[in-house]
Write a protein that holds these residues in place. Structure first.
Motif, short mmCIF file in Angstrom:
data_model
loop_
_atom_site.label_atom_id
_atom_site.label_comp_id
_atom_site.label_asym_id
_atom_site.label_seq_id
_atom_site.Cartn_x
_atom_site.Cartn_y
_atom_site.Cartn_z
N PHE A 1 -6.69 8.72 24.45
CA PHE A 1 -6.96 10.00 23.81
C PHE A 1 -7.90 10.85 24.66
N ILE B 1 -7.47 20.28 27.50
CA ILE B 1 -8.51 21.31 27.42
C ILE B 1 -8.76 21.93 28.80
N ALA C 1 -6.05 24.38 29.34
CA ALA C 1 -6.22 25.61 28.55
C ALA C 1 -7.27 26.51 29.19
N ILE C 2 -8.32 25.90 29.73
CA ILE C 2 -9.42 26.69 30.27
C ILE C 2 -9.13 27.23 31.67
N PHE D 1 -18.99 30.24 27.92
CA PHE D 1 -18.63 29.52 26.72
C PHE D 1 -17.56 28.46 26.98
N LEU E 1 -17.67 24.62 25.90
CA LEU E 1 -16.57 23.91 25.23
C LEU E 1 -16.28 22.57 25.91
N VAL F 1 -16.63 18.87 24.23
CA VAL F 1 -15.60 17.85 24.11
C VAL F 1 -16.11 16.52 24.68
N SER G 1 -6.60 30.06 22.60
CA SER G 1 -5.86 28.91 23.09
C SER G 1 -6.79 27.72 23.36
N SER G 2 -7.91 27.97 24.03
CA SER G 2 -8.86 26.88 24.30
C SER G 2 -9.44 26.33 23.01
N LEU G 3 -9.75 27.24 22.07
CA LEU G 3 -10.34 26.78 20.80
C LEU G 3 -9.32 25.95 20.01
N ILE H 1 -7.09 24.00 21.24
CA ILE H 1 -7.07 22.65 21.82
C ILE H 1 -8.30 21.88 21.36
N LEU H 2 -9.44 22.58 21.27
CA LEU H 2 -10.65 21.92 20.75
C LEU H 2 -10.40 21.44 19.32
N LEU I 1 -7.60 20.64 17.97
CA LEU I 1 -6.70 19.49 18.09
C LEU I 1 -7.49 18.22 18.41
N ILE I 2 -8.37 18.31 19.40
CA ILE I 2 -9.15 17.14 19.80
C ILE I 2 -10.08 16.73 18.66
N LEU J 1 -8.16 15.11 15.62
CA LEU J 1 -7.47 13.85 15.90
C LEU J 1 -8.46 12.74 16.26
N LEU J 2 -9.58 13.13 16.89
CA LEU J 2 -10.50 12.13 17.42
C LEU J 2 -10.98 11.12 16.38
N LEU K 1 -20.74 24.20 18.19
CA LEU K 1 -19.81 24.88 19.10
C LEU K 1 -19.35 26.20 18.48
#
Lengths: 353, 353, 353
Positions: B313, B321, B324-325, B334, B338, B342, C127-129, C131-132, C134-135, C138-139, C174
């Motif tokens: 994972f 991520i 995406a960045i 920012f 992020l 993570v 988009s980046s947020l 993915i955050l 998502l992580i 799920l984490l 965050l």
């Protein structure tokens, strides 16, 4: 000319099977080649048929008839009671054109051109559709897992069937929407400029006759191939799943592989993308749902629940790597090598698992 | 100068271990620092060695020798029979540079610059390679799961080994392809303009002598660190997995962290990306496969089957991520926050699981 | 005017429940509508309150108070001992605005405009947020699975709580960082130009009075709705999970759906994106963590461990498809159809699982 001469391969498998008593492996291989040739003829006839209609109806025809040979083979394998091999065949078609076909074309194109470019807009649509494919093919497996393990353990096979039928109907509707989008409302963006004026147009009767004859031929060959499948797998010390994902899948992909490489040499990368990624998407959004519906009609139901985690992983991996590579609207030889590399690595895993 | 004075840290761990009877935790920490310093020396020597060859051979040298210290430590941990700690160390190196290193650098750069930019082309390649990393490291676990649960439950450990060896070979070949691509055929795009003319070039004998001495030193320290691992984990009330993912991983990442922050302050974001993401990719495509091959040669085989879902994972999350960045070719403070966020959240999960 | 007249819906549910003896399903439906109306009033009051402060404090207020109605409903459901329904409600809010709301708005906008565009920079942050998100969601499930199956099988529920609390705290931090970024340091990029000068500003006492009254009202309605939930699910032959994901989620999303369609007709796609994707992100990064903290304070702890794989899949699918569609900075009607298609397909799966 080439297409005509390849027809000589079609009668080989029936001849071997009915005239000589020969190990089934040869019948199997000859049958695969025969179906590959007939699939190409069916597509040619469908393209010709489309010239007798407008582009929208033509697109619909091309989608529904273009994959008849693959559908035929899958139905015969299904009739042998091997749905997991059909799932493997679907997976194999997706990774065959999406990874191997696209990868080879990019490498061939990259030998002469330092970088090849294509319209980003078209790539954007393919990218979104690939993610839809990913969601659509993983979802039934996740729902099945949820029902089986989490919410109500027990017999869930009936639910799987209903779920697969509904999801299949939704996917077919979305694909029709895609056709309206690319062929009607936003036609200018997606025109590939694929010129076939040079070729002589077939009269309508010829289109229909070729379609009928090739479909009948594909049925005969598919019968032989599906019958020889298990014996061939045993003779080659391979699992039937591996046969499905690598060899049966060739039936639907071999013609695309050749076209993709052909157009890559002419530096028409947009067309290559449409062929390869478009073919992967069509397998997932048209062939797989049609199989679910047809298999249900003949009372031998196949669900969309891919039970082999490797199938799901291969589909997800293809969607992600193709997205990463197509995202910037240009390609270089190494990106082709990467795609082929992923195909090889997946092939190794299918061999061992 | 700094590099020379840091050498003073190297003899601390052996001294503590052999001269004083001190709790193993101090030997462990001193050893980690010692290997970190030696790893930096090994990289410096490899870079110097590369100046005696062309860029292509130099790149190959740098990749194969640059990670000797990490490899050494991993081999010693492996010899203690702890492959899962080595998997954690690999994961930790990937998230250490990809999330923490890149995040810190972006934040530091973002303090003075409202936004920093870099070539999108380079970002595209890194992005594709990250997805390859994702596929390559998840695939063996999926194949293992498939073989174990679905196709033929039973003893599959032999298959895991063969699969891992073949996949490792494929990854190393792909990495060589990447070197050819970035250092030979498309060199102009990927030239980082990293100037080291100011530094005096080392003569060949000095490169080799430093390499040999630092490698020998790293072996000694690695022996001490791996020996003290379990006792230290117990003393700190941490799992060995947490130690692997957060602390052992520092060995390979600490020097990259400093370089990344250094170049971020000079507004050279392209170079920062190459260092951080490139380092993550190298761990996955070079260090991990080499470990599989080496561990097999010494008869203490480690597979590529990451059995801890959190490892998988963390790798998947990092790939997504970072993609995406990095996708839009520019960063702001920012986005750095992020990435660090993570990393912290993953660290919390590793602590509890 | 519309907002005022909708207030008439608020007393329906209490009236039905206390004055007439009517099947609980009518109380449930009337209660949902009532909370939806009150949620809109709470948001309006928060926006007005924000006009008495600077934009930074206003943003913070709007985030913390804007979702009070959803929080209230979730807390009452939680008090009934149904954390998995709350998880479903969270999932439903994310896919409700991210897929259904955005999809409807894009289709409506696409009817008149061949293509609509928006700033890519803003899309990059969303988009980046995503993915955050998502992580982050799920984490905990992965960590829980790891602890339960791999590292130490046994009672891990205590760990889940600590992990969820720490992860929640990190997500809230965050989100505060995100507010500083969008409202302070990079304000110019993210200014949506949403003009509300035309509306009369409310005096401070009115803001506070409306907030207090609407919150009290929402509490009363939430009590009725959560009490009628199980009986309604039984009457409709639906699972409580399906009710949570499709119907309870409406409470938080219905106002966003209307605003999104409204602004899409004015061709203000950037604002539509901010509303829909922003709302999904806020549910994941603010509402869910706040619920974890609040539920822990009242001694009825809810963790972030989503145990239903479909929830996790729906969140992952939303993040990926929205990223694919928003990535290129423009949309067409078919992309809206795709989003709605994914929502429908997920809905089917939730129905069967």
């Amino acid at each position: 000319m080439i297409r005509l001469s390849l027809l000589a391969l079609v009668p080989v498998a029936p001849a071997l099977h009915y005239l000589f008593s020969i190990p089934p492996i040869w019948v199997f291989l000859a049958g695969i080649l025969g179906i590959g040739v007939l699939a190409d003829w069916i597509r040619a006839a469908t393209d010709q048929l489309a010239r007798h209609t407008g582009p929208a109806v033509g697109g619909l025809l091309s989608v529904s008839l273009g994959s008849v040979a693959e559908l035929m083979l899958a139905m015969f394998v299904l009739a042998q009671g091997q749905p997991s091999v059909v799932h493997a065949q679907i997976t194999g078609s997706i990774i065959g054109t999406g990874l191997l076909g696209l990868g080879l074309a990019i490498v061939v194109g990259g030998v002469t051109q330092e970088r090849q470019t294509f319209k980003r807009e078209r790539a954007g649509l393919l990218s979104s559709l690939l993610i839809l494919v990913l969601i659509a093919l993983l979802l039934p497996a996740v729902a099945d897992f949820t029902a089986r393990r989490v919410t109500h353990p027990g017999n869930v096979s009936l639910n799987d069937e209903d779920l697969s039928l509904l999801v299949s109907a939704a996917l077919l509707l979305l694909y029709v929407g895609n056709l309206v989008y690319t062929l009607v409302t936003h036609r200018d963006v997606f025109a590939t400029g694929e010129a076939h004026e040079a070729e002589r147009a077939w009269p309508l009767w010829q289109c229909l006759a070729v379609l009928a004859a090739a479909t009948a031929g594909a049925a005969v060959e598919s019968d032989l191939v599906s019958g020889a499948l298990t014996a061939t797998a045993k003779a080659l010390h391979l699992s039937t799943l591996f046969m499905g994902v690598i060899i049966l899948a060739l039936v639907g992909t071999i013609a695309d592989l050749f076209s993709a490489v052909w157009f890559a040499r002419q530096d028409r990368l947009g067309l290559v993308m449409s062929i390869c990624i478009g073919s992967s998407i069509q397998v997932a959004l048209v062939v797989a749902p049609l199989l679910v519906l047809l298999s249900w009609l003949i009372g031998q139901p196949m669900t969309l629940v891919f039970e082999n985690p490797l199938d799901l992983f291969a589909i997800a991996g293809t969607a992600l790597i193709v997205n990463a590579i197509a995202g910037d609207g240009e390609t270089t030889w190494f990106e082709g090598v990467l795609l082929i590399g992923v195909y090889v690595v997946l092939g190794i895993a299918f061999f061992f698992a």
